[in-house]
Motif scaffolding. Structure first.
Motif, PDB file in Angstrom:
ATOM      1  N   UNK A  62      14.900   8.612  -7.476  1.00 61.68           N
ATOM      2  CA  UNK A  62      14.757   8.372  -6.041  1.00 61.68           C
ATOM      3  C   UNK A  62      13.385   7.770  -5.713  1.00 61.68           C
ATOM      4  N   UNK A  63      12.357   8.306  -6.339  1.00 67.82           N
ATOM      5  CA  UNK A  63      11.017   7.768  -6.115  1.00 67.82           C
ATOM      6  C   UNK A  63      10.898   6.342  -6.648  1.00 67.82           C
ATOM      7  N   UNK A  64      11.589   6.067  -7.746  1.00 74.73           N
ATOM      8  CA  UNK A  64      11.587   4.706  -8.292  1.00 74.73           C
ATOM      9  C   UNK A  64      12.248   3.727  -7.346  1.00 74.73           C
ATOM     10  N   UNK A  65      13.336   4.159  -6.697  1.00 73.21           N
ATOM     11  CA  UNK A  65      13.995   3.304  -5.710  1.00 73.21           C
ATOM     12  C   UNK A  65      13.092   3.058  -4.508  1.00 73.21           C
ATOM     13  N   UNK A  66      12.384   4.104  -4.069  1.00 74.18           N
ATOM     14  CA  UNK A  66      11.458   3.932  -2.943  1.00 74.18           C
ATOM     15  C   UNK A  66      10.266   3.073  -3.313  1.00 74.18           C
ATOM     16  N   UNK A  77       0.818  -1.233   0.000  1.00 68.85           N
ATOM     17  CA  UNK A  77       0.000   0.000   0.000  1.00 68.85           C
ATOM     18  C   UNK A  77       0.840   1.267   0.000  1.00 68.85           C
ATOM     19  N   UNK A  78       1.991   1.247   0.688  1.00 71.02           N
ATOM     20  CA  UNK A  78       2.855   2.436   0.698  1.00 71.02           C
ATOM     21  C   UNK A  78       3.398   2.744  -0.695  1.00 71.02           C
ATOM     22  N   UNK A  79       3.769   1.690  -1.432  1.00 65.91           N
ATOM     23  CA  UNK A  79       4.305   1.903  -2.780  1.00 65.91           C
ATOM     24  C   UNK A  79       3.233   2.466  -3.704  1.00 65.91           C
ATOM     25  N   UNK A  80       2.030   1.960  -3.589  1.00 57.29           N
ATOM     26  CA  UNK A  80       0.940   2.473  -4.429  1.00 57.29           C
ATOM     27  C   UNK A  80       0.640   3.932  -4.079  1.00 57.29           C
ATOM     28  N   UNK A  81       0.689   4.267  -2.793  1.00 51.19           N
ATOM     29  CA  UNK A  81       0.447   5.650  -2.388  1.00 51.19           C
ATOM     30  C   UNK A  81       1.557   6.556  -2.899  1.00 51.19           C
ATOM     31  N   UNK A  82       2.813   6.075  -2.895  1.00 48.26           N
ATOM     32  CA  UNK A  82       3.912   6.868  -3.447  1.00 48.26           C
ATOM     33  C   UNK A  82       3.695   7.118  -4.936  1.00 48.26           C
ATOM     34  N   UNK A  83       3.194   6.110  -5.637  1.00 42.96           N
ATOM     35  CA  UNK A  83       2.940   6.264  -7.067  1.00 42.96           C
ATOM     36  C   UNK A  83       1.860   7.301  -7.315  1.00 42.96           C
TER      37      UNK A  83
END
Length: 261
Positions: free
Chosen positions: A253-257, A170-176
């Motif tokens: 950076x966002x891709x790494x996260x 869920x965190x990765x989807x929210x970052x996207x």
């Protein structure tokens, strides 16, 4: 001495096929929309061949894939997850180029060149010539800064932090979803110097219209606005390079996260 023949059972053949196909699905989905290496301007055969070569090169470095029946529901779910992960990684970089395109459209409209359109091969739509100019500059900067190498390196590293079969959390989807705002923030950062100059010109033209109503503002204002717009673009090109480099660094950076556990 008798040499025993090499014997492979169906389970080993199945694991070898799925162990290659699942990383291939993630990498090919990345190449489907990644600027420069993917997109509609690159033939499908070239993208598929490039994905096969990259997968074959990185396959010995990857952790073992889960052992599942290729025709099971679990295997289908893993396939969909790998495609989604690859598309999400490509989307992070693609939004930077979309921000550049939006910035060019904003500048073209204020200059009065919104009607001068060219075909954008990357998105398959018509965009103003100013957007196409910025897009070409962004592509050259992307290659010069080794953005494609960095994106490939992060894609290969994602198999260690996000192995095959591990879904996006869920965190990765929210970052996207949060990163989707870069298309507006980045466009404003790229176009702000030129837009400020054009806004000043429009204010001066409004004052001139009020001071001399008998003057034909269209015959004077259109060439003046266009000329000052080109001058503003030329003067703000160094700032464009810095803005794009900053956006690209944020995207990587966002891709790494995105692929971090």
């Amino acid at each position: 001495r008798t040499v025993s023949p090499l014997v492979l059972d169906m389970a080993q053949i199945r694991d070898a096929i799925t162990g290659f196909l699942w990383p291939f699905f993630r990498i090919s989905a990345l190449f489907a929309i990644l600027p420069v290496l993917g997109g509609s301007e690159v033939p499908v055969r070239v993208r598929v061949a490039l994905a096969i070569v990259v997968t074959a090169l990185v396959l010995p470095l990857l952790p073992p894939a889960p052992s599942l029946d290729p025709l099971s529901a679990g295997s289908l779910l893993v396939t969909l997850q790998e495609i989604v992960i690859g598309l999400a990684m490509g989307l992070m970089v693609l939004l930077v180029f979309n921000a550049v395109t939006l910035a060019g459209e904003s500048i073209a409209i204020t200059m009065g060149l919104g009607f001068a359109l060219m075909n954008d091969p990357q998105n398959g739509v018509s965009v103003p010539t100013v957007s196409q100019f910025y897009l070409i500059l962004a592509t050259l900067l992307f290659v010069t800064l080794d953005g494609h190498h960095a994106a490939l390196e992060l894609a290969v590293g994602s198999f260690r932090t996000l192995p095959v079969g591990a879904p996006l959390g869920p965190d990765a989807i929210w970052r996207l979803l949060e990163w989707g705002g870069v298309i507006f923030r980045g466009a404003l950062g790229v176009a702000l110097p030129a837009l400020a100059a054009m806004l000043t010109v429009n204010l001066l033209m409004g004052v001139m219209t009020r001071a001399a109503p008998q003057m034909n503002i269209f015959s004077v204002g259109f060439p003046l606005t266009m000329s000052i717009g080109f001058v503003a673009i030329a003067l703000t090109l160094p700032a464009f390079g810095e803005s794009f480099e900053s956006l690209l660094a944020e995207a990587l950076d966002a891709l790494a996260l995105l692929t971090s556990p």
